[in-house]
Design a protein around this motif. Structure first.
Motif, PDB file in Angstrom:
ATOM      1  N   GLY A  52       0.784  -1.222   0.000  1.00 12.95           N
ATOM      2  CA  GLY A  52       0.000   0.000   0.000  1.00 12.95           C
ATOM      3  C   GLY A  52       0.815   1.269   0.000  1.00 12.95           C
ATOM      4  N   GLY A  97       3.566  -1.180  -3.518  1.00 12.63           N
ATOM      5  CA  GLY A  97       2.709  -0.026  -3.314  1.00 12.63           C
ATOM      6  C   GLY A  97       3.271   1.214  -3.960  1.00 12.63           C
ATOM      7  N   ILE A 115      -3.515  -3.853  -4.053  1.00 16.31           N
ATOM      8  CA  ILE A 115      -2.990  -3.782  -2.681  1.00 16.31           C
ATOM      9  C   ILE A 115      -3.430  -5.007  -1.895  1.00 16.31           C
ATOM     10  CG2 ILE A 115      -3.201  -2.524  -0.491  1.00 16.31           C
ATOM     11  CD1 ILE A 115      -3.229   0.066  -2.182  1.00 16.31           C
TER      12      ILE A 115
END
Length: 547
Positions: free
Chosen positions: A128, A150, A192
């Motif tokens: 993320g 991410g 994610i």
């Protein structure tokens, strides 16, 4: 021969003890969402479909009062290090303002959760948003994470936007220090969650416990969602923000997260829903439909993670904590920056829209103000903690807890030693209080000192029932009795000058300990990060009635 047998037996015992310790250490999953208001999920009164968070809450614990740092980067600094944001080097944002407390990336004196838990034998995984240091020396793999997927900065598109913008730059991502792009047709929220699941599958080959940090960027702007998810909410928001806010407040009271006699603040800049034209209503409905869809999709990803845990037979020994990084966003921030123009419909890859203040007033239902503010609507987050057989199911506790409390909580439960030195660097001591007894036995937090905040001139102190707060640039202390007035509607500063003086002294001591500088002396010019803090009196930060 006897000595060899004895040595072999000792080595075997050591290995058995070590293996036993590792099986007893809980796996830890920390999930944080971005720019989501206090009441935007089902367990906190929302109408948005969040069945997986509903399950975690029904089987776990919810806190009434959990606090963040009001905005992205300072919150992540405290979350990852257990330090107040200035002490970790991100007192303002992820931009360097020339002083250690404002350098814009995590300093080496503040260890990350990954660095400490790795020393305790954990695999450390992250999927993320990072947003605590742009330079590659400060990326996740350089700060203790074994695996990372991410993006590094503060915001990202959710789709590849090339179909809507000629020669549009790709959505830039990083996977274990390697730059990659989001592939056409992929949706970042799904990616994610998918990489989190992939990391769990790969980690299962080891004999270690794991720490997984899932940092969603949903539902942070831009408003971009999957069409099927948007369709689920079509027409749901024709009720308008006035009625919807009241419904959420009633549910919060029924759940027990809000007192029946709670004071409810009113934002005078939110127009009455019935004052809008038909076309205006349809325009605003669409925004909330997309926003709800983004939260819905985030919850679906949590469901995938839960399913993988169960498939790996690790669900019985895993602690999950869910929070948001700040309250919902009100006025467009920063006030002086040109607003991005959409090149596609709301919800599509070309959308750069966001829900704006009238719906944010619903997201922060019953709380005052918004993201970047030190009022409750800026610094309050839902918190759900789930640990099967350890945390009492469907329980609600007051708190009052803060981001800095999570690191000592995880370290206590993991049996991790927090060092005084790390790689020849003296380490900042942890200021927080472990929530282990709160989570496991619902014992009240015995905090050594009050909680304090400062960010871009907005300040606050929380001590017992009292909250001292001031908004920049007025810089005038206001005092509220949060136990009886969480809506911060009755300023008691004039009636309680002694309390104001005592809490002001607490703030000044904390500010000195954390190298806080008067904002007017450190304030950046131009658009360095966010050019100005959210301010209830800043008219040009509000775009409630504009398209």
């Amino acid at each position: 021969m006897k000595n060899i047998i004895t040595l072999f037996t000792c080595l075997l015992l050591v290995q058995l003890v070590s293996a036993q310790k590792k099986t007893q250490q809980p796996n830890i999953i920390l999930i944080m969402v971005d720019d989501m208001g206090w009441s935007d999920i089902g367990p906190y009164g929302s109408e948005i479909s969040t069945p997986n968070l509903d399950r975690l809450a029904a089987e776990g614990l919810r806190l009434q009062e959990f606090y963040n740092n009001s905005i992205c980067a300072p919150t992540r600094a405290s979350l990852l290090t257990g330090q107040f944001a200035h002490k970790a080097g991100i007192g303002y944002f992820n931009v360097n303002l020339g002083l250690p407390a404002y350098q814009g990336y995590l300093n080496r004196e503040s260890l990350t959760l990954a660095e400490v838990l790795k020393e305790a034998g954990y695999s450390t995984l992250m999927s993320g948003k990072w947003h605590v240091g742009d330079d590659s020396l400060s990326w996740p793999n350089q700060r203790g994470f074994d695996q990372f997927f991410g993006f590094i900065g503060g915001a990202s598109n959710y789709f590849d936007i090339a179909p809507y913008k000629e020669k549009a730059p790709p959505v830039q991502l990083v996977e274990n220090n390697r730059a990659i792009n989001l592939q056409p047709g992929k949706y970042l929220t799904d990616e994610i969650a998918g990489h989190a699941v992939q990391f769990l599958e790969e980690q299962n080959k080891s004999n270690k416990p794991f720490f997984l940090y899932v940092a969603y960027n949903a539902p942070h702007w831009p408003l971009q969602a999957q069409p099927a998810d948007i369709d689920k909410y079509k027409g749901k928001y024709s009720i308008g923000w006035d009625s919807l806010r009241q419904q959420r407040i009633q549910r919060l009271q029924k759940i027990g997260l809000l007192a029946p006699n709670a004071t409810i603040p009113k934002d005078p800049q939110v127009p009455a829903w019935e004052s809008l034209t038909y076309d205006e209503k349809k325009y605003w409905e669409k925004k909330m439909e997309v926003y709800a869809a983004m939260i819905d999709r985030m919850d679906q990803g949590i469901g995938q993670i839960l399913n993988k845990l169960k498939a790996l037979k690790k669900d019985k020994n895993t602690l999950i904590v869910f929070i948001s990084d700040n309250g919902a966003q009100g006025g467009f921030i920063p006030a002086g920056r040109k607003r991005p123009r959409s090149s596609g419909p709301i919800g599509s890859a070309g959308s750069y829209d966001y829900v704006e203040q009238s719906w944010a007033n619903v997201s922060n239902a019953a709380l005052r103000s918004y993201k970047a503010s030190a009022y409750e609507g800026g610094i309050s987050s839902p918190l759900i903690a789930w640990y099967p057989g350890k945390i009492k199911a469907n329980s609600i506790a007051k708190g009052t807890a803060h981001l800095v409390d999570l690191a000592p909580t995880f370290y206590e439960l993991a049996g991790a030693q927090y060092p005084q030195q790390y790689h020849q660097v003296a380490i900042n001591p942890l200021p927080g209080t472990s929530l282990a007894k709160l989570f496991l036995a619902q014992q009240e937090i015995n905090r050594a000192s009050p909680l304090c905040w400062e960010r871009a001139g907005n300040r606050a102190v929380r001590s017992g029932k009292w909250k001292l707060v001031s908004a920049y640039p007025a810089n005038e202390w206001e005092l509220y009795d949060i136990e009886n007035d969480r809506g911060e509607t009755k300023n008691l500063a004039q009636q309680q000058p002694q309390v104001v003086a005592e809490l002001n002294a607490v703030y000044e001591k904390w500010a000195k300990q954390n190298d806080v500088i008067d904002y007017d002396k450190i304030k950046p010019t131009g658009n360095a990060g966010f050019a100005g803090p959210f301010n209830e009196n800043t008219q040009n930060a509000r775009r409630t009635n504009q398209r």
